[in-house]
Design an enzyme around this catalytic site. Sequence first.
Site, PDB file in Angstrom:
ATOM      1  N   ASP A 387       0.873  -1.173   0.000  1.00 27.49           N
ATOM      2  CA  ASP A 387       0.000   0.000   0.000  1.00 27.49           C
ATOM      3  C   ASP A 387       0.915   1.228   0.000  1.00 27.49           C
ATOM      4  OD1 ASP A 387      -2.349   1.693   0.512  1.00 27.49           O
ATOM      5  OD2 ASP A 387      -1.454   1.925   2.496  1.00 27.49           O
ATOM      6  N   ASP A 587      -1.382  -0.644   6.149  1.00 29.17           N
ATOM      7  CA  ASP A 587      -1.532  -0.092   7.500  1.00 29.17           C
ATOM      8  C   ASP A 587      -2.946   0.328   7.837  1.00 29.17           C
ATOM      9  OD1 ASP A 587      -1.587   2.266   5.821  1.00 29.17           O
ATOM     10  OD2 ASP A 587      -1.285   3.412   7.658  1.00 29.17           O
ATOM     11  N   ASP A 591      -6.994  -1.336   3.882  1.00 28.95           N
ATOM     12  CA  ASP A 591      -6.137  -2.455   3.474  1.00 28.95           C
ATOM     13  C   ASP A 591      -6.597  -3.782   4.073  1.00 28.95           C
ATOM     14  OD1 ASP A 591      -4.389  -0.645   2.165  1.00 28.95           O
ATOM     15  OD2 ASP A 591      -3.409  -0.205   4.068  1.00 28.95           O
TER      16      ASP A 591
END
Length: 692
Positions: A387, A587, A591
């Site tokens: 990410d 995080d 996600d």
Amino acid sequence: MPRDPVCGMLVDSDKAIKRKIGDRVYYFCSETCARTYEQPEQELKNMKRRVALALAGVISFAVLRVIAIFGLAVAIMAFEVAGISAWNLAFFILSTPIVWVAGWNIHYSAYKALKNRSINMDVLITTGVLAGWSYGAVSTFFPWLGSEGHGYLEIAVAILAFVLLGKFIEEIIRRRSAAAIRKLLELQPTIARVLKDGREVEVPIEEVNVGDILIVKPGEKIPTDGIVIEGYSSVDEKIITGESIPVEKSVGSEVVGGTINKTGLLKIRVTKVGENTALMQIVHLVEEAQASSAPIQKFADRVVGYFVPAVFAVAGISFVYWLITKGFSSAFLVLLAVLLIACPCALGIATPTAILAGVGKGAEYGILLRGGEYVENIRKLTTVVFDKTGTLTKGEPSVTDVITFKGYKEDEVLLFAAIAEKGSEHPLAEAVLKKAFSLNINVPDAEAFEAIPGHGVKASFKGKTILLGNRRLMETNNINIGEDVEHFLTKFGEEGKTTMLLAIDGEIVGILAAMDTLKENAKEAIRDLKKMGLEIIMLTGDNERTAKAIAKQLGIEKVITNVLPWEKANVIKKLQSEGKVVAMVGDGINDAPALAQAHIGIAIGSGTDIAKETGGIVLIKDDLRDVVRAIMLSKATMRKIKQNLFWAFIYNMVSIPIAAAGLLSPIIAAGAMAFSSLFVVSNSATLKLIKL
């Protein structure tokens, strides 16, 4: 058929245990699973008590053995109660509550398995434990049938203690799945402010219907998905899209439940409620991904399916043979030896002890491993997906460039920009002020301040009119944007930076560029992962230009952009369908589905709790180099698991025939069983010696 959210089993909704949690009904296969989901800590506490009771028994027997070594037990052995040795009676009194209280869950599981005409590991454990305890009890009260009753009672307790400890370690890992979904459900507000007959009425979120008009004030969470029909505001959508900068919302803009309204009052028409909202889509994706069984567990189940019946067959044949040739007493001892030496303590603790050692080693580096599934998948890892926002980058904008015109100096441009932004709550304003303060610039208050939604800010200071904002703000105020300014706007745009134009008294005197900056050690982590031969992909909800600018700095060639949270899991699925073994590093809540779907979810410790819960590996220190260390540690842990399982199987393959041949007494068989377990524990402990 629905799945049990704790163990992942398919359950019959008519026969299942039902629980309503929030606005959802869950179905559980057993009361234990229901309690684990509702009170995840309580079942763990109960297991801890059972383990403590069994270990206390082992310690007590050890103390009695020490007493015997020093010859202090002679008097006790000589003392009899109604013709029964007080020594044997002491062992019986200590062992009985442990075998039947601490081991009750295992015995009950074995009973249910037999009732359903199946055989699992608990059947073999129960058989070994109760056989040892029964023979010990019989020889205690009928000493002429055997003189070493206390030895078998001690064996039964030791077997139980090893098994319960292994199950306790596994439960610590397993219970996380319920906590992950619970945290997702807690994101949705419980109350919504609905406009009815011109009045604002607070109602439970369950009573909100499609078409209702909601009022959302600054600082409040948006209750559910909808479309803005009145008002203008910026909305923090970081939990959904991963964007660090709030998104401006006006009439016609879509909003998502669970996001936070930052500045203005919004009127929203509800478009989705309950199960259809974006947040609940994320919940379902996490549930679906976590419900699948770990490969290592499937392997163990297959082994037990063959191993347990084989042990009973060998024990039965041996008993019959020795019964015919030597009589009942010899046959029973051989039967007991086979059952005890085959008791799968080493097999049961092979995985959890290695994982526990791996977790302990990882803690030294701020790395948390959370299960055999992820550890097993690491050895086949081919692709690592990152990410962007909050993972590779810091998750907040920082001023990276200050360009000056008209003879102004850099600190002067920053001073006037900070004066204008001092009254704003926008993240870009925070970035400007942080930059000014880092250069020790004293920032006085503006004499007048006005926020211009969608454009920027206007302020007055010592007779000067200050404008700070985007191109539209300059054009609205008829301020000329020259070629030199256009050059920098184009340059910064190509670099994925957000630009702010500063004008004083009708002339542009500076440009401030800001962007989400890289985390420390991000470049080093990517470089090391590439050295391992892994494919690196950046996956983000951000726009292509900004994402590629970040990727270029990191040396990442493959970038997937404009991906919504519920689409991230689909991207991971697509990569998996291509035969890739995928690790996802993230995080945020956005996600969570991708972390759960990936073969290995790696959650950054500075992120939200839900990301940590869905991650198979958690990086506590927020250091991306720990991604590399986590992979190295997982591979080392998997090697230990394979070594442990190999030893456990070889031990049984060699020792069972020896016991069946009548060459091992039950005491020696139990000692060998204990040694195999000790070997597994010791082998796992060597993980502490590796360097990452």
